[in-house]
Design an enzyme around this catalytic site. Structure first.
Site, short mmCIF file in Angstrom:
data_model
loop_
_atom_site.label_atom_id
_atom_site.label_comp_id
_atom_site.label_asym_id
_atom_site.label_seq_id
_atom_site.Cartn_x
_atom_site.Cartn_y
_atom_site.Cartn_z
CB VAL A 142 27.86 22.48 38.88
CG1 VAL A 142 29.25 21.72 38.56
CG2 VAL A 142 28.46 23.70 38.73
N GLY A 143 26.38 20.27 36.70
CA GLY A 143 27.10 19.52 35.81
C GLY A 143 25.39 19.52 35.22
CB ILE A 159 35.29 24.91 39.27
CG1 ILE A 159 34.17 25.49 39.84
CG2 ILE A 159 36.94 24.83 40.63
CD1 ILE A 159 34.10 24.05 39.85
CG HIS A 209 32.85 12.97 39.97
ND1 HIS A 209 32.29 12.93 39.07
CD2 HIS A 209 32.71 13.76 40.24
CE1 HIS A 209 31.47 13.96 38.84
NE2 HIS A 209 32.47 14.99 39.17
CB ILE A 210 35.95 12.52 45.85
CG1 ILE A 210 37.78 12.16 45.39
CG2 ILE A 210 35.23 10.92 45.94
CD1 ILE A 210 38.29 12.37 46.30
N GLY A 211 35.72 15.64 44.06
CA GLY A 211 35.70 16.91 43.84
C GLY A 211 35.12 17.32 45.07
CB SER A 212 32.15 18.48 45.16
OG SER A 212 30.79 17.56 44.94
#
Length: 328
Positions: free
Chosen positions: A84-85, A165, A293-296
């Protein structure tokens, strides 16, 4: 199906979920060249792989700058990023060359919001410390104040960036009995009424919130926004959570705030750099929880991201409407 000679070249910079590769391989539109590894492509291999490509499917960790664009040459029609970034893309130069960009908003909203709530609870209730105490023999008898943390019931939560979000995080936190939901951003968000959200100045949010959750985009205005002055305005019982971009935080100032007791604890799913070096000072602190960095990182979300990235890429190659095109 086009003949082999007319298939457009596509370079994919990493091994991606099979849902996306299947779409590309069965499209009959392109010939896929894949960096077949879970590890990032080297700079040299990226420059080599993109040479003459019509399409590029990349990740957030791939820096797509003028050098890469020059290596691709005039064939390049589309860049599809599995994220998304897009701060890893030289948007100005890409736009100048008439290259279209696809990205994957919305599809990772729920997964990232869930992870943010999990990280907040783990940080505030000191779960990693508790697990470690069980493993190392520190769990002896019951003690009234041992491993006490902070609860959400009756608390004030401040969300910086009440976008997709941020709103999803707020919706999930409210049922925990949050008393007040404050938010800070450039504009009033009509959807904030759903969670009784109140737009306030940043200083007010910091001084009144028990939990500060950062969920904003990385821009020149937000770069290192969370610095010494920022943390000095938080409560010394405040819990800081960042699942947006690592660069919004000055990590040296965060370390000082945590080690001095200026704030109670912090939970990070994003850092600068990534991965964070194992000897980084933040990793010496018990009151700092760092995730990779496991948000998704759910199977379904990553599969959907791969599918969307593939569809974006094909649309760019065929000059058709893109499911999720970044407006340049």
């Amino acid at each position: 199906m086009q003949s082999a000679q007319k298939l457009m070249k596509v370079f994919v910079t990493r091994r991606i979920p099979p849902e996306g590769m299947k779409i590309l391989s069965e499209s009959g539109v392109c010939k896929v060249s894949l960096w077949d590894s879970d590890e990032p492509v080297s700079r040299a291999e990226l420059l080599k792989g993109v040479e003459g490509a019509h399409g590029l499917l990349c990740l957030l960790s791939d820096k797509i700058d003028m050098e890469v664009l020059d290596a691709a040459g005039t064939n390049l029609k589309v860049i599809s990023t599995l994220s998304v970034g897009f701060d890893h893309l030289n948007i100005k130069e890409i736009a100048k060359r008439g290259v279209r960009v696809g990205y994957t908003p919305d599809v990772l909203t729920d997964a990232t919001a869930e992870l943010t709530v999990a990280l907040l609870l783990a940080t505030a209730r000191r779960l990693p410390e508790g697990v470690e105490e069980v493993k190392n023999g520190g769990w002896s008898t019951w003690k009234p104040l041992w491993l006490c943390g902070y609860g959400l019931s009756g608390s004030t939560v401040g969300v910086i960036g009440l976008g997709r979000i941020g709103m999803a995080i707020a919706r999930r936190l409210k049922p925990f009995g949050v008393k007040r939901l404050l938010y800070f951003g450039r504009t009033t968000k009509p959807q904030a009424a759903e969670v009784d959200g109140q737009l306030v100045p940043l200083d007010t949010l910091l001084s009144e919130s028990d939990f500060v959750v950062v969920s904003c985009a990385l821009t020149p205005d937000t770069q290192e926004m969370c610095n010494k002055a920022f943390f000095s305005k938080m409560k010394n019982t405040g819990v800081f959570i960042n699942t947006s971009r690592g660069a919004v935080v000055n990590q040296e100032d965060l370390y000082q705030a945590l080690s001095s007791g200026q704030i109670a604890s912090a939970g990070l799913d994003v850092t600068t750099p990534e991965p964070l070096p194992t000897d980084h000072p933040l990793l010496t602190l018990k009151n700092c929880v760092v995730l990779p960095h496991i948000g998704s990182a759910t199977y379904s979300t990553r599969g959907i991201m791969a599918e969307l990235s593939a569809h974006n890429l094909l649309a760019g190659l065929q000059a058709t409407d893109m499911p999720s095109e970044l407006s340049l």
